[in-house]
Design a protein around this motif. Structure first.
Motif, short mmCIF file in Angstrom:
data_model
loop_
_atom_site.label_atom_id
_atom_site.label_comp_id
_atom_site.label_asym_id
_atom_site.label_seq_id
_atom_site.Cartn_x
_atom_site.Cartn_y
_atom_site.Cartn_z
N HIS A 270 13.55 18.43 4.04
CA HIS A 270 15.19 18.25 4.20
C HIS A 270 16.11 17.01 3.80
N PHE A 271 15.80 16.26 4.64
CA PHE A 271 16.63 15.16 4.76
C PHE A 271 16.21 13.91 4.83
N LEU A 272 15.25 13.75 5.14
CA LEU A 272 14.62 12.37 4.89
C LEU A 272 13.47 12.69 3.67
N LYS A 273 13.69 13.80 2.81
CA LYS A 273 12.50 13.57 1.51
C LYS A 273 10.91 13.41 1.01
N ALA B 119 21.64 17.40 9.66
CA ALA B 119 21.51 16.32 8.85
C ALA B 119 22.14 15.55 8.55
N LYS B 120 23.73 16.81 8.57
CA LYS B 120 24.87 15.63 8.55
C LYS B 120 25.30 14.72 9.52
N THR B 121 25.67 15.43 10.62
CA THR B 121 25.83 14.67 12.09
C THR B 121 25.23 13.43 11.96
N PHE B 122 23.87 13.08 11.01
CA PHE B 122 22.80 12.28 11.44
C PHE B 122 23.42 11.27 9.79
N GLU B 123 23.71 12.09 8.97
CA GLU B 123 24.69 11.30 7.46
C GLU B 123 25.31 10.06 7.98
N ASP C 189 7.71 21.62 16.37
CA ASP C 189 7.03 21.08 15.13
C ASP C 189 7.50 21.59 13.69
N TYR C 190 7.28 23.09 13.77
CA TYR C 190 8.11 23.63 12.78
C TYR C 190 9.99 23.62 11.79
N PHE C 191 10.22 23.04 12.99
CA PHE C 191 11.82 21.63 12.99
C PHE C 191 11.54 20.68 12.18
N VAL C 192 11.17 20.17 13.02
CA VAL C 192 10.61 18.27 12.78
C VAL C 192 10.39 18.96 11.20
N LYS C 193 9.56 19.02 10.58
CA LYS C 193 8.64 19.08 9.13
C LYS C 193 9.77 20.11 8.72
N ASP C 194 11.01 20.73 8.34
CA ASP C 194 11.82 21.28 8.13
C ASP C 194 12.81 20.40 7.33
N PHE C 195 13.05 19.37 8.56
CA PHE C 195 14.48 19.05 8.78
C PHE C 195 14.01 17.86 7.76
N SER C 196 12.31 16.88 8.26
CA SER C 196 12.03 15.79 7.86
C SER C 196 12.21 16.31 6.28
N HIS D 188 7.50 12.23 17.74
CA HIS D 188 7.75 10.44 17.58
C HIS D 188 7.84 9.66 16.32
N TYR D 189 6.92 10.18 15.35
CA TYR D 189 6.57 9.46 14.16
C TYR D 189 8.66 10.09 13.47
N PHE D 190 9.04 11.21 13.14
CA PHE D 190 10.41 11.76 12.46
C PHE D 190 11.17 10.72 13.28
N LEU D 191 10.94 10.75 14.44
CA LEU D 191 12.09 9.59 15.34
C LEU D 191 12.73 8.49 14.59
N ALA D 192 10.94 7.95 14.02
CA ALA D 192 11.11 6.85 13.71
C ALA D 192 11.48 6.18 12.52
N LYS D 193 11.25 7.94 12.07
CA LYS D 193 11.62 7.85 9.99
C LYS D 193 12.96 7.71 10.38
N LEU D 194 13.51 8.39 10.92
CA LEU D 194 15.45 8.59 11.07
C LEU D 194 16.06 7.31 11.30
N ALA D 195 15.00 6.59 12.05
CA ALA D 195 15.64 5.46 12.58
C ALA D 195 15.28 4.14 11.77
N LYS D 196 14.39 4.21 11.13
CA LYS D 196 13.99 3.26 9.70
C LYS D 196 14.96 3.60 8.53
N LYS D 197 15.48 4.57 7.75
CA LYS D 197 16.87 4.77 7.23
C LYS D 197 17.81 4.72 8.16
N GLY D 198 18.22 3.80 9.23
CA GLY D 198 18.97 3.56 10.00
C GLY D 198 20.39 4.94 10.21
N LYS D 199 19.42 6.19 10.43
CA LYS D 199 20.55 7.01 10.93
C LYS D 199 20.30 7.18 12.31
#
Length: 570
Positions: free
Chosen positions: A269-272, A11-15, A260-267, A93-104
């Motif tokens: 935690h970080f994307l809220k 999360a910190k690296t994306f921030e 999938d477990y990681f992506v769900k938890d990270f989303s 794929h949607y996880f990466l799209a959400k990160l991009a949408k937030k400018g991260k």
């Protein structure tokens, strides 16, 4: 480090906008796109006669690019590429799209051919630009208002270019722009990190050697996929990751977790937000393989199946099985009077026996089949196959030091290659003529200088053609062959010049075997000129041979012997 601490670090690296995502086929698994081993097993089930043959080929772990290129080339059909048009975007794929949408996220790199990430980006309304050709790799620029999607192996949206890329990767012909892209992704950029998802590290031909060769390295955050019931959530140094691991020299960690477990938890935690995990209906991907088989059998006859199987065994160096399949193809071709596959089978049998000739019997068998292939291709006016037959006969005769016979065949092959404007084949003919002239020069002392000069001229013509066709691997090897000629002539400055040229190209292509060969040759030839310099070059060669997986023990032993001999006199 604990699991939540790993998530905090990511999360910190994306921030801080200091992360690039590198992903492989694993993230598309839940989209209905079959995995590499599934595709291989299904196709081999149709091609092979025995279960043990399928098991052997799967255990050989033939690189997927080489596997697909062999199927496409010898079936003369690109229909199999439709496998990569299947599926719908999944949560990854949607996880990466959400990160991009937030400018991260402004850069993602993938080995995947599919367009599932692009579909997810379109749905989320994200501006992006895809780079997937050699030309586009020369002009990559990351913009704040657009995401760069870099597709190292090409994209299914351009089937022709994808087929070309497969051929280049299978032939270990990695062009400089593609190599630079891979190296740039792996290099440290002001404390940057590389998040790796769904990647098996099985790109032995192109990506793995470049990853291993990078000096200023990114920190790695590697999500090592595990089945949900087997995940340990253990976090360990990336250097300790088992299996195919080109990241052994990198700083960073790997996490054993279900992706999938990681992506769900990270989303969360970080994307809220919660990423939806919709069940995607698995497409009938096996039907594409069935249709491919029906199509090629309709166009070429059922004997094409055994012929393709023989070629798969051939590239895996399982020559005994290859010969059996080629013999069956030949018998079928004769029975139904199919001249195309009669010629193909004869030529392939000749090549197999040539590659396995351990005695005079193998030599005679190779020539017998090659002569029959040549005579049939000449009778039916198949010029390109005539050319290949003569080239192979030339190599076979040269192996037995029958130089003048080899020259005759190489010159005949060259005439046809020139007539057909097949510059890559012409370059091979010229390079082989250069090797023969060098070998003759070593045997005929009275005219050696003339023959060595003639060898150099042939090699220089070969290099010119290799440059025109973009074949950097052949260009580099030919520089090395010129270095060998100058070694025979004892011209030190030229020895160094050409071995250095050959080494540089091998280094650019991450061709470690030839890097070691040229470093060793240079050191060996400098023993009587500068013994300290010579020893340093041989030690460099040894170190290179040791880095190859598995290490090249025979080459290492030769290096050790020369180093020991030098130590005795210093």
């Amino acid at each position: 480090m604990e699991y939540l601490e790993f998530i905090d670090l990511v999360a910190k690296t994306f921030e801080e906008n200091k992360v690039t995502v590198f992903f492989g086929a694993g993230i598309s698994r839940n989209s209905g796109v079959p995995l590499v081993d599934e595709i291989k097993k299904e196709i081999l089930t149709h091609l092979c006669k025995e279960k043990v043959e399928i098991t052997n080929l799967l255990n050989d772990k033939i690189p997927f690019e080489l596997f697909m290129q062999t199927l496409i080339e010898y079936s003369d059909s690109e229909k199999l590429l439709e496998l990569f048009e299947l599926g719908e975007p999944n949560a990854n794929h949607y996880f990466l799209a959400k990160l991009a949408k937030k400018g991260k996220l402004n850069c993602v790199v993938t080995t995947n051919f599919d367009t599932l990430l692009e579909k997810a980006f379109d749905i989320e309304g994200i501006t992006y630009k895809v780079f997937h050709t050699e030309e586009s790799f020369e002009n990559i620029e990351n913009k704040k208002d657009s995401v760069s999607i870099i597709k190292i192996h090409g994209s299914i949206e351009n089937r022709l270019q994808m087929a070309v890329t497969l051929k280049r990767v299978a032939g270990k012909r990695l062009f400089s722009a593609r190599k630079k892209v891979i190296a740039d992704v792996m290099q440290n950029n002001s404390g940057g990190h590389l998040l790796v998802l769904g990647y098996s590290c099985s790109d032995y031909f192109d990506i793995n050697p470049i990853i291993e060769d990078v000096k200023d390295r990114n920190k790695i955050l590697f999500v090592q996929h595990s089945r949900l019931g087997d995940q340990t959530l253990a976090i360990s140094p990336i250097s300790e990751m088992s299996g195919n691991n080109p990241f052994k020299k990198y700083d960073g960690n790997f996490l054993n977790v279900n992706t999938d477990y990681f992506v769900k938890d990270f989303s969360f935690h970080f994307l809220k937000e919660t990423i939806r995990y919709d069940t995607i209906k698995k497409p009938e991907w096996k039907k594409i393989i069935d249709d491919w088989i029906s199509d090629i059998c309709l166009k070429k006859g059922k004997l094409v199946m055994g012929y393709i199987a023989g070629q798969i065994f051939n590239v895996c160096a399982r020559y005994g099985a290859a010969i059996n399949y080629f013999n069956n193809t030949l018998a079928q071709a004769i029975a139904i009077d199919n001249n195309e596959y009669k010629i193909n089978a004869l030529y392939s049998l000749g090549r197999c026996y040539r590659d396995t000739q351990a005695n005079n019997k193998g030599f005679q068998k190779a020539l017998r089949y090659l002569y029959m292939a040549y005579n049939n291709s000449r009778k039916h006016k198949v010029l390109k196959k005539q050319c290949f037959c003569m080239l192979s006969m030339g190599v076979t005769y040269e192996d037995k030091k029958q130089h003048y016979v080899a020259i005759k065949f190489y010159e005949s092959a060259l005439k046809i290659a020139n007539y057909l404007n097949e510059k890559d084949i012409s370059a091979i003919c010229l390079g082989n003529l250069g090797i023969v002239m060098k070998n003759l020069g070593e045997e005929m002392v009275a005219t050696s200088n003339y023959l060595f000069q003639k060898a150099i001229r042939y090699h220089e013509r070969a290099i010119k053609l290799s440059i025109e066709t973009g074949d950097k691997a052949s260009e580099g090897r030919t520089y090395g062959n010129i270095g060998i000629v100058y070694s025979c002539m004892g011209i030190t400055d030229k020895i160094i010049e050409y071995y250095d040229k050959a080494f540089k190209i091998a280094e650019d292509l991450s061709d470690f075997r030839h890097m070691g060969i040229w470093a060793f040759n240079k050191g060996y030839d400098l023993r009587k000129v500068d013994i300290i310099y010579a020893k340093a070059e041989i030690e460099k060669a040894k170190k290179i041979f040791q880095t190859i997986e598995p290490p090249l023990e025979n080459y290492i032993a030769i290096c050790d012997k020369e180093i020991s001999d030098i130590d005795k006199v210093t």
